[in-house]
Scaffold this active site. Structure first.
Site, PDB file in Angstrom:
ATOM      1  N   GLU A  54      -5.523 -11.663   7.653  1.00 54.95           N
ATOM      2  CA  GLU A  54      -6.406 -10.510   7.461  1.00 54.95           C
ATOM      3  C   GLU A  54      -7.635 -10.865   6.624  1.00 54.95           C
ATOM      4  OE1 GLU A  54      -4.005  -7.491   5.652  1.00 54.95           O
ATOM      5  OE2 GLU A  54      -2.966  -8.909   4.354  1.00 54.95           O
ATOM      6  N   ASP A  94      -8.033  -4.915   7.434  1.00 51.47           N
ATOM      7  CA  ASP A  94      -8.606  -5.883   6.497  1.00 51.47           C
ATOM      8  C   ASP A  94      -9.368  -6.979   7.223  1.00 51.47           C
ATOM      9  OD1 ASP A  94      -8.111  -4.997   3.855  1.00 51.47           O
ATOM     10  OD2 ASP A  94      -5.996  -5.461   4.104  1.00 51.47           O
ATOM     11  N   ARG A 115       7.233  -5.524   3.124  1.00 50.34           N
ATOM     12  CA  ARG A 115       5.949  -6.132   2.788  1.00 50.34           C
ATOM     13  C   ARG A 115       5.789  -6.054   1.273  1.00 50.34           C
ATOM     14  NH1 ARG A 115      -0.176  -4.608   4.817  1.00 50.34           N
ATOM     15  NH2 ARG A 115       0.315  -2.536   3.970  1.00 50.34           N
ATOM     16  N   HIS A 122       0.812  -1.219   0.000  1.00 48.34           N
ATOM     17  CA  HIS A 122       0.000   0.000   0.000  1.00 48.34           C
ATOM     18  C   HIS A 122       0.844   1.268   0.000  1.00 48.34           C
ATOM     19  CE1 HIS A 122      -3.706  -2.174   0.306  1.00 48.34           C
ATOM     20  NE2 HIS A 122      -3.393  -2.726   1.451  1.00 48.34           N
TER      21      HIS A 122
END
Length: 252
Positions: free
Chosen positions: A147, A173, A71, A46
């Site tokens: 998530e 999430d 990530r 993200h």
């Protein structure tokens, strides 16, 4: 090979405080990582970060004592291997929903015979040391993010995957997956109970339990709850908050 101090902190029962970097800037990454964090995660899911910028950020983090983590955008083995080659000392992979997902993640992070990672560590040798190949499978950390509802349902099987070092809860999430609005510290009992279940089962399995938090006080609350690794917000959100407070104070 350079030892991964996060493993030592877990063994000693000391909390791991992890920075979360979503701003694509080596300077920002360096400034944040110098603030005493045990680890710093470059968010390429993200965050507004491409591979070339991620390398510069990993180099900046490496000028500090923080352990560099990444990530990736998802469970993409070639991408994961590339980040490890670039010097990441651990991977926090999003959307791990089945034991097969977890096994594929571990395989991408481990050299044979423990996995299928291709050899070509490039910058990994510079950060980890000349004997990188001999120690990589031992030192690098592999986290799967829980998530999704499927991830929650398959938690026991996921935890049973050999080579998976920890679980990282994505509370926003997970809240969405359970039918609620995204919140890091949800007051909805279903979400709070699910997070506690993941924490408890992960710790019982002898693995590292991590979670994303809104800020420092929220992270302290999660440490008190029993989480091993906490992230007290991301750089962009914390920057927005500090700047907003500065503007409001100036106008007051």
């Amino acid at each position: 090979m350079r030892s991964n101090k996060l493993r030592q902190l877990k063994a000693e029962g000391r909390p791991i405080v992890n920075a979360w970097l979503s701003i694509g800037s080596a300077y920002a990454a360096e400034a944040v990582a110098h603030q005493g964090f045990d680890a710093a995660t470059v968010d390429c899911q993200h965050g507004m970060i491409g591979f070339e910028t991620a390398i510069l950020m990993l180099q900046a983090i490496s000028s500090t004592d923080a352990i560099p983590l990444v990530r990736p955008s998802g469970l993409v083995p070639s991408e994961i291997m590339r980040f490890l080659d670039a010097g990441a000392y651990g991977i926090i992979c999003p959307m791990i929903s089945t034991a097969r997902d977890a096994a594929d993640l571990v395989s991408a992070c481990r050299y044979p015979p423990d996995g299928t990672r291709s050899f070509g560590p490039a910058r990994g040798l510079l950060y980890g040391g000349a004997d990188y190949l001999d120690g990589a499978n031992r030192e690098l950390l592999v986290f799967g993010m829980i998530e999704t509802r499927a991830g929650l349902d398959n938690l026991e099987d996921i935890l049973g995957v050999q080579g998976l070092d920890g679980i990282y809860v994505g509370p926003n999430d997970l809240s969405l997956a359970l039918g609620h609005r995204p919140e890091n510290e949800s007051s909805v009992s279903e979400v709070a109970d699910a997070i506690e279940l993941v924490r408890r089962r992960t710790v019982e399995a002898g693995k590292i339990a991590g979670i994303f938090c809104s800020n420092g006080p929220a992270a302290a609350m999660r440490v008190a709850q029993g989480f091993d690794l906490v992230t007290p917000g991301n750089d962009a959100a914390l920057l927005r908050g500090v700047m907003r407070d500065a503007v409001n104070a100036s106008r007051a």
